[in-house]
Design a protein around this motif. Structure first.
Motif, PDB file in Angstrom:
ATOM      1  N   TRP A   1      11.301  52.031 -43.191  1.00  0.00           N
ATOM      2  CA  TRP A   1      11.758  53.526 -42.843  1.00  0.00           C
ATOM      3  C   TRP A   1      10.482  54.191 -42.624  1.00  0.00           C
ATOM      4  O   TRP A   1       9.317  53.985 -42.759  1.00  0.00           O
ATOM      5  N   ALA A   2      10.917  55.367 -41.951  1.00  0.00           N
ATOM      6  CA  ALA A   2       9.564  56.370 -41.532  1.00  0.00           C
ATOM      7  C   ALA A   2      10.241  57.802 -41.323  1.00  0.00           C
ATOM      8  O   ALA A   2      11.346  57.997 -41.592  1.00  0.00           O
ATOM      9  N   GLN A   3       9.228  58.740 -41.537  1.00  0.00           N
ATOM     10  CA  GLN A   3       9.768  60.151 -41.156  1.00  0.00           C
ATOM     11  C   GLN A   3       9.322  60.539 -39.902  1.00  0.00           C
ATOM     12  O   GLN A   3       8.124  60.502 -39.620  1.00  0.00           O
ATOM     13  N   ARG A   4      10.399  61.180 -39.093  1.00  0.00           N
ATOM     14  CA  ARG A   4       9.589  61.745 -37.429  1.00  0.00           C
ATOM     15  C   ARG A   4       9.284  63.159 -37.856  1.00  0.00           C
ATOM     16  O   ARG A   4       9.431  63.814 -39.030  1.00  0.00           O
ATOM     17  N   ALA A   5       8.653  63.490 -36.571  1.00  0.00           N
ATOM     18  CA  ALA A   5       7.965  64.764 -36.602  1.00  0.00           C
ATOM     19  C   ALA A   5       9.186  65.795 -36.927  1.00  0.00           C
ATOM     20  O   ALA A   5       8.700  67.095 -37.459  1.00  0.00           O
ATOM     21  N   ASP A   6      10.297  65.837 -36.609  1.00  0.00           N
ATOM     22  CA  ASP A   6      11.381  66.880 -36.832  1.00  0.00           C
ATOM     23  C   ASP A   6      11.971  66.554 -38.136  1.00  0.00           C
ATOM     24  O   ASP A   6      12.922  67.309 -38.609  1.00  0.00           O
ATOM     25  N   GLY A   7      11.469  65.585 -39.058  1.00  0.00           N
ATOM     26  CA  GLY A   7      11.897  65.585 -40.470  1.00  0.00           C
ATOM     27  C   GLY A   7      12.879  64.594 -40.603  1.00  0.00           C
ATOM     28  O   GLY A   7      13.179  64.135 -41.739  1.00  0.00           O
ATOM     29  N   GLU A   8      13.517  63.931 -39.729  1.00  0.00           N
ATOM     30  CA  GLU A   8      14.483  62.789 -39.839  1.00  0.00           C
ATOM     31  C   GLU A   8      14.033  61.796 -40.381  1.00  0.00           C
ATOM     32  O   GLU A   8      12.724  61.488 -40.166  1.00  0.00           O
ATOM     33  N   ILE A   9      14.546  61.158 -41.450  1.00  0.00           N
ATOM     34  CA  ILE A   9      14.258  59.908 -42.024  1.00  0.00           C
ATOM     35  C   ILE A   9      15.111  58.737 -41.275  1.00  0.00           C
ATOM     36  O   ILE A   9      16.249  58.680 -41.161  1.00  0.00           O
ATOM     37  N   VAL A  10      14.124  57.964 -40.556  1.00  0.00           N
ATOM     38  CA  VAL A  10      14.783  56.675 -39.719  1.00  0.00           C
ATOM     39  C   VAL A  10      14.413  55.413 -40.192  1.00  0.00           C
ATOM     40  O   VAL A  10      13.267  55.553 -41.181  1.00  0.00           O
ATOM     41  N   TRP A  11      15.501  54.519 -40.314  1.00  0.00           N
ATOM     42  CA  TRP A  11      15.216  53.396 -40.842  1.00  0.00           C
ATOM     43  C   TRP A  11      15.924  52.138 -40.141  1.00  0.00           C
ATOM     44  O   TRP A  11      16.337  52.368 -38.821  1.00  0.00           O
TER      45      TRP A  11
ATOM     46  N   ALA B   1      25.742  51.848 -45.061  1.00  0.00           N
ATOM     47  CA  ALA B   1      26.074  53.380 -45.377  1.00  0.00           C
ATOM     48  C   ALA B   1      25.350  53.437 -46.864  1.00  0.00           C
ATOM     49  O   ALA B   1      24.998  54.658 -46.868  1.00  0.00           O
ATOM     50  N   ALA B   2      25.080  52.814 -47.674  1.00  0.00           N
ATOM     51  CA  ALA B   2      24.265  53.055 -49.011  1.00  0.00           C
ATOM     52  C   ALA B   2      22.980  53.484 -48.393  1.00  0.00           C
ATOM     53  O   ALA B   2      22.303  54.395 -48.988  1.00  0.00           O
ATOM     54  N   ILE B   3      22.137  52.889 -47.614  1.00  0.00           N
ATOM     55  CA  ILE B   3      20.998  53.048 -47.034  1.00  0.00           C
ATOM     56  C   ILE B   3      21.018  54.310 -46.455  1.00  0.00           C
ATOM     57  O   ILE B   3      19.984  55.322 -46.512  1.00  0.00           O
ATOM     58  N   ALA B   4      21.910  54.615 -45.719  1.00  0.00           N
ATOM     59  CA  ALA B   4      21.874  55.879 -45.100  1.00  0.00           C
ATOM     60  C   ALA B   4      22.063  57.114 -45.869  1.00  0.00           C
ATOM     61  O   ALA B   4      21.445  58.183 -45.919  1.00  0.00           O
ATOM     62  N   ALA B   5      22.795  56.907 -46.895  1.00  0.00           N
ATOM     63  CA  ALA B   5      22.871  57.823 -48.102  1.00  0.00           C
ATOM     64  C   ALA B   5      21.683  58.177 -48.783  1.00  0.00           C
ATOM     65  O   ALA B   5      21.466  59.306 -49.224  1.00  0.00           O
ATOM     66  N   GLU B   6      20.858  56.866 -49.086  1.00  0.00           N
ATOM     67  CA  GLU B   6      19.483  57.380 -49.488  1.00  0.00           C
ATOM     68  C   GLU B   6      18.512  57.860 -48.591  1.00  0.00           C
ATOM     69  O   GLU B   6      17.825  58.843 -49.181  1.00  0.00           O
ATOM     70  N   ALA B   7      18.607  57.551 -47.326  1.00  0.00           N
ATOM     71  CA  ALA B   7      17.964  58.359 -46.484  1.00  0.00           C
ATOM     72  C   ALA B   7      18.138  59.645 -46.345  1.00  0.00           C
ATOM     73  O   ALA B   7      17.300  60.614 -46.217  1.00  0.00           O
ATOM     74  N   GLU B   8      19.559  60.188 -46.446  1.00  0.00           N
ATOM     75  CA  GLU B   8      19.746  61.638 -46.481  1.00  0.00           C
ATOM     76  C   GLU B   8      19.290  62.295 -47.765  1.00  0.00           C
ATOM     77  O   GLU B   8      18.888  63.393 -47.815  1.00  0.00           O
TER      78      GLU B   8
ATOM     79  N   VAL C   1       5.693  63.574 -43.957  1.00  0.00           N
ATOM     80  CA  VAL C   1       4.661  62.677 -44.697  1.00  0.00           C
ATOM     81  C   VAL C   1       4.466  61.485 -43.808  1.00  0.00           C
ATOM     82  O   VAL C   1       5.283  60.724 -43.209  1.00  0.00           O
ATOM     83  N   THR C   2       3.111  61.076 -43.511  1.00  0.00           N
ATOM     84  CA  THR C   2       2.588  59.987 -43.062  1.00  0.00           C
ATOM     85  C   THR C   2       2.015  59.136 -43.823  1.00  0.00           C
ATOM     86  O   THR C   2       0.884  59.487 -44.662  1.00  0.00           O
ATOM     87  N   PRO C   3       2.340  57.987 -43.955  1.00  0.00           N
ATOM     88  CA  PRO C   3       1.601  57.238 -44.918  1.00  0.00           C
ATOM     89  C   PRO C   3       0.123  56.895 -44.540  1.00  0.00           C
ATOM     90  O   PRO C   3      -0.339  56.909 -43.436  1.00  0.00           O
ATOM     91  N   ARG C   4      -0.739  56.960 -45.480  1.00  0.00           N
ATOM     92  CA  ARG C   4      -1.991  56.628 -45.488  1.00  0.00           C
ATOM     93  C   ARG C   4      -2.515  55.386 -44.591  1.00  0.00           C
ATOM     94  O   ARG C   4      -3.478  55.098 -43.826  1.00  0.00           O
ATOM     95  N   PHE C   5      -1.571  54.102 -45.061  1.00  0.00           N
ATOM     96  CA  PHE C   5      -1.845  53.059 -44.409  1.00  0.00           C
ATOM     97  C   PHE C   5      -0.655  52.775 -43.486  1.00  0.00           C
ATOM     98  O   PHE C   5       0.571  52.605 -43.845  1.00  0.00           O
ATOM     99  N   ARG C   6      -0.888  53.006 -42.084  1.00  0.00           N
ATOM    100  CA  ARG C   6      -0.035  52.641 -41.308  1.00  0.00           C
ATOM    101  C   ARG C   6       0.266  51.159 -40.742  1.00  0.00           C
ATOM    102  O   ARG C   6      -0.332  50.525 -40.792  1.00  0.00           O
ATOM    103  N   THR C   7       1.710  50.988 -40.856  1.00  0.00           N
ATOM    104  CA  THR C   7       2.224  49.737 -40.467  1.00  0.00           C
ATOM    105  C   THR C   7       3.117  49.277 -39.077  1.00  0.00           C
ATOM    106  O   THR C   7       3.449  50.381 -38.705  1.00  0.00           O
ATOM    107  N   PRO C   8       3.116  48.143 -38.730  1.00  0.00           N
ATOM    108  CA  PRO C   8       3.622  48.193 -37.383  1.00  0.00           C
ATOM    109  C   PRO C   8       5.022  48.691 -37.324  1.00  0.00           C
ATOM    110  O   PRO C   8       5.403  49.495 -36.330  1.00  0.00           O
ATOM    111  N   LEU C   9       6.032  48.439 -38.251  1.00  0.00           N
ATOM    112  CA  LEU C   9       7.456  48.962 -38.346  1.00  0.00           C
ATOM    113  C   LEU C   9       7.275  50.550 -38.394  1.00  0.00           C
ATOM    114  O   LEU C   9       8.144  51.265 -37.631  1.00  0.00           O
ATOM    115  N   GLU C  10       6.509  50.983 -39.305  1.00  0.00           N
ATOM    116  CA  GLU C  10       6.521  52.653 -39.368  1.00  0.00           C
ATOM    117  C   GLU C  10       5.954  53.181 -38.242  1.00  0.00           C
ATOM    118  O   GLU C  10       6.587  54.250 -37.856  1.00  0.00           O
TER     119      GLU C  10
END
Length: 395
Positions: A339-349, A363-370, A381-390
């Motif tokens: 998962w990652a957080q975009r500039a507008d605050g959306e949590i995408v996975w 559905a459960a993952i979407a609930a956790e993202a919300e 939040v931008t991780p200090r160590f960036r990974t390909p998927l993030e």
């Protein structure tokens, strides 16, 4: 399987992980201290990891930031950020600081001080007597100020600004200030700890503070104590897991295992160990569970041998080139995506191909993202160590 060794399979290991690492909803914690106790150590290299790891395990994460700040920086200081295993910064329960220092810090501290003295000597910098004077002056300044940044300390002790070249002529040649290296040495020696950051909970600009006083423990006894804590939270584990997590020599791991009377069990990877009295079967939580854990989360990074919760084919997308795990999506005891957080605050996975999860999981993952989006709020939040998927998720 050896005589008398009970087999603990993947399903039971995932059940233990869910319950003991406070990931299943039924066992989520109320306070950050409970999370730290359950995990033994929270990765602190990326400051945001501490808060995100706590929030993922709280029944009500809305108070994650103020409650974690209270624990880290309040009058009682129940959690302490300090160097620990593998010369890495962690956040520990305050009552474990003496154990961590004696079991892992002393050896690292000796190497760090020797390296500093050697590098300064090679650069023609002042001698050990000069360094001792600067050290004593710096600690005295911290005592007067309470907390201070390196720059603030340098105003009190200008010699901290002195620069020296290390590894001259090498491809990794660089310039260090005395403050950078000396404060790191004082940290691993248990004389100073990280204090409150200058910015928000995602900031890595920390002040320094004098370390709380703690008893001096016997290193062998401290290694046994630390191993007991970790195996209680994370067992079963192999010798390779234990050697990797602690950073000890294999002989030290084996002596600590013997000292606590650890019980051998059979794992798919070979022989593993649990604390004495922890061989009874552990049932899975009643309901499957989802979690969004941050980069460097202690659960994702907890073992060297990870096939039982992380399929090898998923690793290239989820780790950086140095072996640091990025943000992960979990479903019922295994990593299924990131998962990652975009500039507008959306949590995408994203669920990675081959993970085989169904609609209930999504559905459960979407609930956790919300849930995560709500408590993080306006913070980015931008991780200090960036990974390909993030990286791909935020493009």
């Amino acid at each position: 399987m050896g005589d008398g060794e009970r087999y603990i399979g993947v399903a039971e290991r995932r059940a233990r992980l869910a319950l003991r690492q406070r990931l299943a909803p039924a066992v989520r914690a109320v306070r950050p201290e409970e999370v730290a106790d359950a995990l033994v150590a929270l990765h602190g290299t990326d400051p945001a990891t501490v808060y995100l790891a706590v929030g993922a395990r709280l029944a009500d994460p809305s108070g994650t930031v103020p409650e974690t700040d209270r624990a880290l920086y309040g009058e009682d200081r129940t959690l302490v950020r300090m160097h620990g295993m593998r010369h890495t910064v962690f956040v520990f329960p305050a009552e474990l600081t003496a154990v961590v220092h004696a079991s892992t810090g002393l050896a690292v501290a000796a190497r760090e001080r020797a390296a500093l003295v050697k590098d300064m000597a090679k650069a023609g910098a002042p001698d050990v007597t000069w360094l001792k004077e600067v050290e004593e002056s710096t600690l005295a300044a911290l005592g007067r100020l309470g907390q201070a940044t390196a720059a603030e300390l340098a105003r009190e002790e200008p010699r901290l600004r002195e620069r020296f070249v290390y590894a001259a002529g090498k491809s990794y040649e660089g310039v260090h200030t005395v403050s950078t290296r000396l404060l790191r040495v004082l940290g691993v020696e248990g004389k100073v700890v990280r204090g409150r950051p200058l910015g928000s909970w995602t900031s890595s600009q920390f002040r320094w503070a004098l370390a709380p006083e703690h008893p001096q423990l016997d290193p062998a006894g401290a290694r046994a104590q630390l191993l007991r804590h970790w195996l209680t939270a994370c067992g079963p584990a192999t010798e390779a897991d234990l050697k990797w997590w602690t950073g000890w020599r294999v002989t030290e791991v084996r002596r600590a295992l013997a000292a606590i009377g650890a019980r051998a069990v059979s794992l798919d990877e070979g022989t593993g160990y649990v604390v004495e009295g922890d061989v009874d079967p552990v049932a899975a939580p009643e309901e499957p569970w989802a979690a969004l854990l941050p980069g460097l989360d202690p659960t994702a990074m907890g073992w060297r041998e990870r096939d039982w919760y992380l399929a090898p084919e998923l690793r290239p997308a989820l780790f950086d080139g140095s072996g640091n795990v990025g943000p992960t999506v979990w479903w019922d005891g295994r990593v299924v995506g990131g998962w990652a957080q975009r500039a507008d605050g959306e949590i995408v996975w994203r669920i990675l191909d081959g993970s085989g999860v169904g609609r209930d999981a999504e559905a459960a993952i979407a609930a956790e993202a919300e849930r995560l989006r709500r408590w993080v709020g306006d913070t980015r939040v931008t991780p200090r160590f960036r990974t390909p998927l993030e990286k791909a998720l935020v493009e």
